[in-house]
Design a protein around this motif. Structure first.
Motif, short mmCIF file in Angstrom:
data_model
loop_
_atom_site.label_atom_id
_atom_site.label_comp_id
_atom_site.label_asym_id
_atom_site.label_seq_id
_atom_site.Cartn_x
_atom_site.Cartn_y
_atom_site.Cartn_z
N ARG A 46 2.17 28.48 -4.02
CA ARG A 46 1.23 27.51 -4.25
C ARG A 46 1.61 26.31 -3.48
NH1 ARG A 46 0.56 29.75 -9.16
NH2 ARG A 46 2.10 28.43 -9.92
N MET A 47 3.02 26.09 -3.10
CA MET A 47 3.41 25.09 -2.37
C MET A 47 4.33 25.49 -1.24
SD MET A 47 5.56 21.55 -3.41
CE MET A 47 4.30 20.75 -4.45
N LYS A 48 3.84 25.31 -0.21
CA LYS A 48 4.64 25.57 1.02
C LYS A 48 5.03 24.39 1.64
CE LYS A 48 1.96 29.76 2.05
NZ LYS A 48 0.59 29.84 1.31
N LEU A 49 6.42 24.39 2.03
CA LEU A 49 6.86 23.11 2.66
C LEU A 49 7.34 23.53 4.05
CD1 LEU A 49 9.48 21.94 -0.06
CD2 LEU A 49 7.38 20.90 0.39
N TRP A 50 6.38 23.08 4.87
CA TRP A 50 6.64 23.55 6.40
C TRP A 50 7.77 22.62 6.96
CZ3 TRP A 50 4.31 27.47 7.30
CH2 TRP A 50 2.93 27.92 6.55
N PRO A 51 8.77 23.23 7.95
CA PRO A 51 9.78 22.43 8.24
C PRO A 51 9.60 21.04 8.82
CG PRO A 51 9.80 24.71 9.27
CD PRO A 51 8.32 24.51 8.68
N GLY A 52 8.61 20.58 9.35
CA GLY A 52 8.47 19.29 9.71
C GLY A 52 8.35 18.40 8.28
N MET A 53 7.53 19.08 7.48
CA MET A 53 7.10 18.14 6.40
C MET A 53 8.52 18.19 5.65
SD MET A 53 4.82 19.32 3.19
CE MET A 53 4.32 18.43 1.80
N LEU A 54 9.15 19.42 5.43
CA LEU A 54 10.26 19.34 4.51
C LEU A 54 11.45 18.37 5.05
CD1 LEU A 54 11.98 20.43 2.50
CD2 LEU A 54 12.93 22.16 4.03
N TYR A 55 11.74 18.20 6.47
CA TYR A 55 12.72 17.33 6.94
C TYR A 55 12.25 16.01 6.82
CZ TYR A 55 15.57 21.27 7.72
OH TYR A 55 16.26 22.34 7.24
N ARG A 56 10.99 15.66 7.05
CA ARG A 56 10.64 14.15 6.91
C ARG A 56 10.70 13.81 5.69
NH1 ARG A 56 6.46 15.14 9.58
NH2 ARG A 56 4.95 15.91 7.62
N ASN A 57 10.36 14.50 4.53
CA ASN A 57 10.51 14.16 3.19
C ASN A 57 12.32 14.14 2.64
OD1 ASN A 57 7.90 13.62 1.80
ND2 ASN A 57 7.45 15.29 3.20
N LEU A 58 13.05 15.00 3.34
CA LEU A 58 14.37 14.86 3.11
C LEU A 58 14.79 13.65 3.63
CD1 LEU A 58 15.51 18.73 3.65
CD2 LEU A 58 15.88 17.39 1.49
N SER A 59 14.57 13.17 4.71
CA SER A 59 14.89 12.02 5.27
C SER A 59 14.35 10.78 4.37
CB SER A 59 14.22 11.71 6.50
OG SER A 59 14.56 10.56 7.12
N ARG A 60 13.32 10.83 3.66
CA ARG A 60 12.96 9.75 2.74
C ARG A 60 13.82 10.01 1.65
NH1 ARG A 60 6.64 11.08 4.27
NH2 ARG A 60 6.44 9.90 6.17
N LEU A 61 14.00 11.08 1.24
CA LEU A 61 14.83 11.20 0.01
C LEU A 61 16.13 10.77 0.26
CD1 LEU A 61 13.49 14.52 -1.18
CD2 LEU A 61 13.23 12.46 -2.52
N VAL A 62 16.68 10.98 1.58
CA VAL A 62 18.08 10.24 2.15
C VAL A 62 18.00 8.95 1.85
CG1 VAL A 62 19.69 10.16 3.51
CG2 VAL A 62 18.82 12.51 2.95
N ASP A 63 16.88 8.35 2.41
CA ASP A 63 16.66 6.87 2.41
C ASP A 63 16.77 6.23 0.74
OD1 ASP A 63 16.69 6.84 5.13
OD2 ASP A 63 14.41 6.63 5.22
N GLU A 64 16.16 7.04 0.16
CA GLU A 64 15.80 6.57 -1.36
C GLU A 64 17.34 6.92 -2.20
OE1 GLU A 64 13.63 4.79 -2.82
OE2 GLU A 64 12.04 4.53 -1.35
N LYS A 65 18.10 7.60 -1.56
CA LYS A 65 19.33 7.68 -2.26
C LYS A 65 19.35 8.92 -3.28
CE LYS A 65 21.59 3.47 -0.65
NZ LYS A 65 21.19 3.69 0.71
N LEU A 66 18.18 9.69 -3.30
CA LEU A 66 18.03 10.72 -4.18
C LEU A 66 18.73 12.05 -3.59
CD1 LEU A 66 14.15 10.12 -5.07
CD2 LEU A 66 16.28 9.31 -6.21
N VAL A 67 18.89 12.33 -2.49
CA VAL A 67 19.67 13.42 -2.08
C VAL A 67 20.53 12.79 -0.86
CG1 VAL A 67 18.04 15.18 -2.49
CG2 VAL A 67 17.88 14.15 -0.18
N VAL A 68 21.46 13.56 -0.54
CA VAL A 68 22.64 13.36 0.54
C VAL A 68 22.72 14.62 1.29
CG1 VAL A 68 23.92 11.50 -0.59
CG2 VAL A 68 24.66 13.87 -0.77
#
Length: 118
Positions: A46-68
Motif C-alpha cells: 500500500r505504500m511505495k517509496l519511489w527512489p526520488g521520493m525516498l532520498y528526498r525524504n531521507l535528506s529531510r530526515l537527516v536535516d531534522e536529525k532523525l536519521v544519519v
C-alpha cells in the motif's frame, strides 16, 4: 515541515512515509532499497517509496536529525553502485515511538467501539 525538535522533545504527527522510514530503520541500518522493500512488505504494497521520493525524504530526515547516513557495513553488496546506508538517531527513535503511541490510541478507540477485536 515544522522543526520536530521544538518544545524540547518530539512533535507527534509524523508524515506517514517518515514514520514508515523510521520504523524500517528501528531495528537495523539499511540502504535505500532495503528501506523501500521493508516498507513495501510491511504495508502489503500500500505504500511505495519511489527512489526520488525516498532520498528526498531521507535528506529531510537527516536535516531534522532523525536519521544519519552511515558507512556501509563490511561486505555490503553494492548492486551496481555505492549504497547509501542510514541509521535512526535517538531523536528519530523518540519521534517514531511518539507516533506509534499516537496511532495505538486510534487502535484502542476502534477496539472500544467494537470495530476491532480485542
Amino acid at each position: 515541515m515544522a522543526d520536530l525538535r521544538r518544545n524540547g522533545g518530539v512533535a507527534p504527527d509524523l508524515p506517514p512515509h517518515w514514520f514508515q522510514i523510521l520504523l524500517a530503520l528501528a531495528d537495523q541500518d539499511r540502504h535505500g532499497l532495503g528501506i523501500m522493500s521493508e516498507v513495501l512488505d510491511r504495508t502489503a504494497g500500500r505504500m511505495k517509496l519511489w527512489p526520488g521520493m525516498l532520498y528526498r525524504n531521507l535528506s529531510r530526515l537527516v536535516d531534522e536529525k532523525l536519521v544519519v547516513e552511515v558507512d556501509a557495513p563490511a561486505g555490503a553488496e553494492s548492486g551496481g553502485g555505492r549504497p547509501r546506508f542510514y541509521r535512526i538517531t535517538a531523536l528519530g527513535r523518540r519521534a517514531c515511538a511518539a507516533e506509534a503511541e499516537r496511532l495505538a490510541g486510534f487502535v484502542q478507540a476502534a477496539r472500544q467501539k467494537k470495530l476491532l477485536k480485542a
